[in-house]
Design a protein around this motif. Sequence first.
Motif, PDB file in Angstrom:
ATOM      1  N   UNK A 219       0.827  -1.209   0.000  1.00  0.00           N
ATOM      2  CA  UNK A 219       0.000   0.000   0.000  1.00  0.00           C
ATOM      3  C   UNK A 219       0.863   1.262   0.000  1.00  0.00           C
ATOM      4  N   UNK A 220       2.019   1.202   0.664  1.00  0.00           N
ATOM      5  CA  UNK A 220       2.916   2.370   0.711  1.00  0.00           C
ATOM      6  C   UNK A 220       3.713   2.544  -0.572  1.00  0.00           C
ATOM      7  N   UNK A 221       3.715   1.520  -1.427  1.00  0.00           N
ATOM      8  CA  UNK A 221       4.526   1.579  -2.628  1.00  0.00           C
ATOM      9  C   UNK A 221       5.925   1.046  -2.438  1.00  0.00           C
ATOM     10  N   UNK A 222       6.204   0.485  -1.258  1.00  0.00           N
ATOM     11  CA  UNK A 222       7.521  -0.099  -1.019  1.00  0.00           C
ATOM     12  C   UNK A 222       7.669  -1.445  -1.720  1.00  0.00           C
ATOM     13  N   UNK A 223       6.541  -2.074  -2.033  1.00  0.00           N
ATOM     14  CA  UNK A 223       6.522  -3.315  -2.807  1.00  0.00           C
ATOM     15  C   UNK A 223       5.822  -3.045  -4.130  1.00  0.00           C
ATOM     16  N   UNK A 224       6.419  -3.518  -5.211  1.00  0.00           N
ATOM     17  CA  UNK A 224       5.926  -3.282  -6.564  1.00  0.00           C
ATOM     18  C   UNK A 224       5.425  -4.605  -7.143  1.00  0.00           C
TER      19      UNK A 224
ATOM     20  N   UNK B  40       4.176 -13.773 -16.175  1.00  0.00           N
ATOM     21  CA  UNK B  40       4.674 -14.077 -14.845  1.00  0.00           C
ATOM     22  C   UNK B  40       4.310 -12.927 -13.925  1.00  0.00           C
ATOM     23  N   UNK B  41       4.029 -13.265 -12.679  1.00  0.00           N
ATOM     24  CA  UNK B  41       3.639 -12.259 -11.696  1.00  0.00           C
ATOM     25  C   UNK B  41       4.732 -12.164 -10.633  1.00  0.00           C
ATOM     26  N   UNK B  42       5.486 -11.073 -10.685  1.00  0.00           N
ATOM     27  CA  UNK B  42       6.613 -10.881  -9.775  1.00  0.00           C
ATOM     28  C   UNK B  42       6.352  -9.695  -8.856  1.00  0.00           C
ATOM     29  N   UNK B  43       6.344  -9.943  -7.565  1.00  0.00           N
ATOM     30  CA  UNK B  43       6.254  -8.878  -6.571  1.00  0.00           C
ATOM     31  C   UNK B  43       7.640  -8.692  -5.966  1.00  0.00           C
ATOM     32  N   UNK B  44       8.031  -7.434  -5.741  1.00  0.00           N
ATOM     33  CA  UNK B  44       9.392  -7.183  -5.256  1.00  0.00           C
ATOM     34  C   UNK B  44       9.462  -5.791  -4.631  1.00  0.00           C
ATOM     35  N   UNK B  45      10.472  -5.599  -3.813  1.00  0.00           N
ATOM     36  CA  UNK B  45      10.664  -4.276  -3.226  1.00  0.00           C
ATOM     37  C   UNK B  45      11.048  -3.297  -4.327  1.00  0.00           C
ATOM     38  N   UNK B  46      10.761  -2.032  -4.096  1.00  0.00           N
ATOM     39  CA  UNK B  46      10.922  -1.028  -5.157  1.00  0.00           C
ATOM     40  C   UNK B  46      12.382  -0.814  -5.554  1.00  0.00           C
ATOM     41  N   UNK B  47      13.318  -1.216  -4.687  1.00  0.00           N
ATOM     42  CA  UNK B  47      14.734  -1.056  -5.016  1.00  0.00           C
ATOM     43  C   UNK B  47      15.229  -2.084  -6.023  1.00  0.00           C
ATOM     44  N   UNK B  48      14.463  -3.159  -6.223  1.00  0.00           N
ATOM     45  CA  UNK B  48      14.824  -4.166  -7.225  1.00  0.00           C
ATOM     46  C   UNK B  48      14.243  -3.756  -8.571  1.00  0.00           C
ATOM     47  N   UNK B  49      15.072  -3.754  -9.597  1.00  0.00           N
ATOM     48  CA  UNK B  49      14.652  -3.331 -10.935  1.00  0.00           C
ATOM     49  C   UNK B  49      15.042  -4.395 -11.960  1.00  0.00           C
TER      50      UNK B  49
END
Length: 606
Positions: free
Chosen positions: A300-305, A574-583
Motif C-alpha cells: 500500500x505504501x509503494x515499497x513493494x511493486x 509471470x507475476x513478480x512482486x518485489x521491493x521497489x529497489x529491485x529493478x
Amino acid sequence: MAGQSLRRFGKLSTFCGLALALSAGATGAEPQHGLAMYGEPELPADFTALPYVRPDAPKGGAIVTGEGGSFDSLNPFIQKGNAPWQLRFLMAESLMAQAFSEPFTLYCLLCETVETDPARSWVEFTLRPEARFSDGSPVTVEDVMWSYEVLGTEGHGRYAALWDQIETMEQTGERSVKFTFNTENRELPLLVALRPILKKAYWDDKDFTQSGVTNVPVSSAPYVVSAVDPGMFLELSRNPDYWGKDLPLMRGQANFDTIRFEYFADASLVIEAFKAGALNAHREFNIQSWEDQYDFPAAARGDVVKSVIPHQRPTGMTGFAMNTRQPQFSDWRVRQAMIEMFNFDYVNEVQTGGQQSRITSYYSNSPLGMRPGPAEGKVADLLAPYRDQLLPDTLEGYEFPTSSGRELDRGAMRRALGLMEEAGWTVENGRMVNASGAPFTFEIVLEVNDDENQSIVDTYVQALRQVGIEPRISVVDAAQYTQRINTFDFGMTPVRYGLSLSPGNEQYAYFGQTAANTPGSRNIAGIDDPVVDALIAKMLDAEDRETATAATRALDRVLTAGRYAIPLYAWNESFDAHVKELHYPEPLPLYGDWILWRETTWYWED
C-alpha cells in the motif's frame, strides 16, 4: 603425448596431434563466436552486451527469495541427494551460454571460439586463456574432458543420453577439444556446449557420487556458496575476482552482491515471509492471490511493486494426464468424454474468479503453436502421409470444448454420454458399465499438500458422478508419489510439460514411443504413436527455422488431438512482486521471466 582419444566409458587421455587439427580446418568450418540451432546468431562477433540487460547496471544489494521444502546436498550434478535446483545453473559455467532474446542461440563463454561442420557431425571448442575457477586456477581441456566423462558415467541421469551419443572426445590443441558424434542430430553441438564444466583437481580426493553439504564444489561462475544451513537458507556471494566480469556476454549480469534462498517446510509460508519483509522478491502462481493478497502495508505504501512480465514461450501442458496404458483410457472417445466432463469455466471461476485463460495446445502462445482451422501449407504436407493414422480433428483443427460456466453443464454431459456409448459404455442403475457389467472407474493419484489440484479434482469428481463414474482419489506422500508415477501406477495425475521455443531431443522423452513404457520416463500419459516420433524426427532434422516450425505445428496438432491431457491454465505472463529497489532491465527477453532471470539480470538501485 600419445595420439589417443577418449571413447565412451574409456580412460581419460589427451591428444595434441597437428594432423587432426589441420583436418578439422579442411572441412570448411571456421571459428565462430556463437552457434544457432537454425541460421546464424543474431548478434555480431563484436557485440557489446546482450540486448535484454542493462550494461551499466549498478553492482550491489541482495535478492532474497523463498523456497518450499529443504535440501541436503550442494552437488546438483549427481542423482543422490536433494540439491537446490538453482545450483545447477549458478554453480558452474558451460562452454557457451544461451541468449534468451533468441529461440536457441549460444554465445561463447568459457570457450573463445566454436567450430562445427555443415552436417554438425562434430564440434570443436577453443578455451579462453583467461578462463578461471574461483580459486584462481585456469580452466583447462583436462577439466573439460573429465567433466563430460564423469557427468556422463557417474552424474545425474540427465547427462547420460548425450554421453552415449559422443563417439570420441579428443584434445586437438593446447586449449582445444573436439567432440565427434555417432548419431545424426543437429542439436548435439549445442547440447554439448551447455554441459557444466567442473574442476577435476577438486574431486581427486573425493567421491563425486556422494552428496552432502560439507563440500562446496569449486566454481568458475560469478557466484560462490558463502553460507548454508540445510533446511533454513542457502546464500551465494558475488566473486569480486570473477574472471568473466568484463566479457561482453556477461556485461550487465551478476549484479547483486548476494543471492539468498530462504527455505520453508510449508510452502504456503513463503508469501507470508514476503509480506513480513523476510524476503524481497516473490513469484506468484495464483492469479486470485495476485489480486487479493497484495494489499499489505508495504504494498500500500509503494515499497513493494507488482510487475507483470509477459513472454513468448509455449504454454506447454499443465493439467491432468490420462494414463493410456490402462485399457479404459486407450480409446480416444473416452478421453474426449473425460475432457468434456471437466468444466473448466466453472473451475476457473471458483479458483481464479474467471481471470485465467486456458491452454489451447501444447505450443500455444508461441510461433510454434498450431494455427486455428484446417492444416495448410507445409503443415498439411507433413501430415498427409499419415492421414489414415490421424485421430479425428487433427487435420481439421481440434479445439478443447467450452462450457456454460454453470456447475452442472448438461450439454457437456450429453456429449460425454454419447462418446462413452460409442466406446461401449452405458449407464445402468446409475453406474457407467461396459457390456459385461464391469464399472468404468480409475484412480486419480495426487501428492500430499497439493491443495489446489485437490480442490480441482474434488469439483471434477462431483461432475463425473453425474454420469455414473466414481473415480478413486489417492493422496500419497512425496516418496510414494514419485514411485507411483515412475511405475505408471495411476489412472490420472497432474502433469506439467514446460516446452521451449526451440524444442529438441527432450520431445522424445516427453512424447516418444520408447519412453512410453520406460519406467521413470517423462511420458506420463504413455503416448505411443509412430506419427509423433516421425514428426519429432522431422523437427530435429530441419535445417532451417521455417521447416522446424512447420514440423512443430504438425506435432502440436497430433498431440492436442490425441486428447492425452485435460488442460488447465495458460501462464502467458509471470507475476513478480518485489521491493521497489529491485529493478529489471528492458526490453524483456523473448523468454520473459525465465530460469534465474531475476538473479542474473536484475539490479539494486535506490
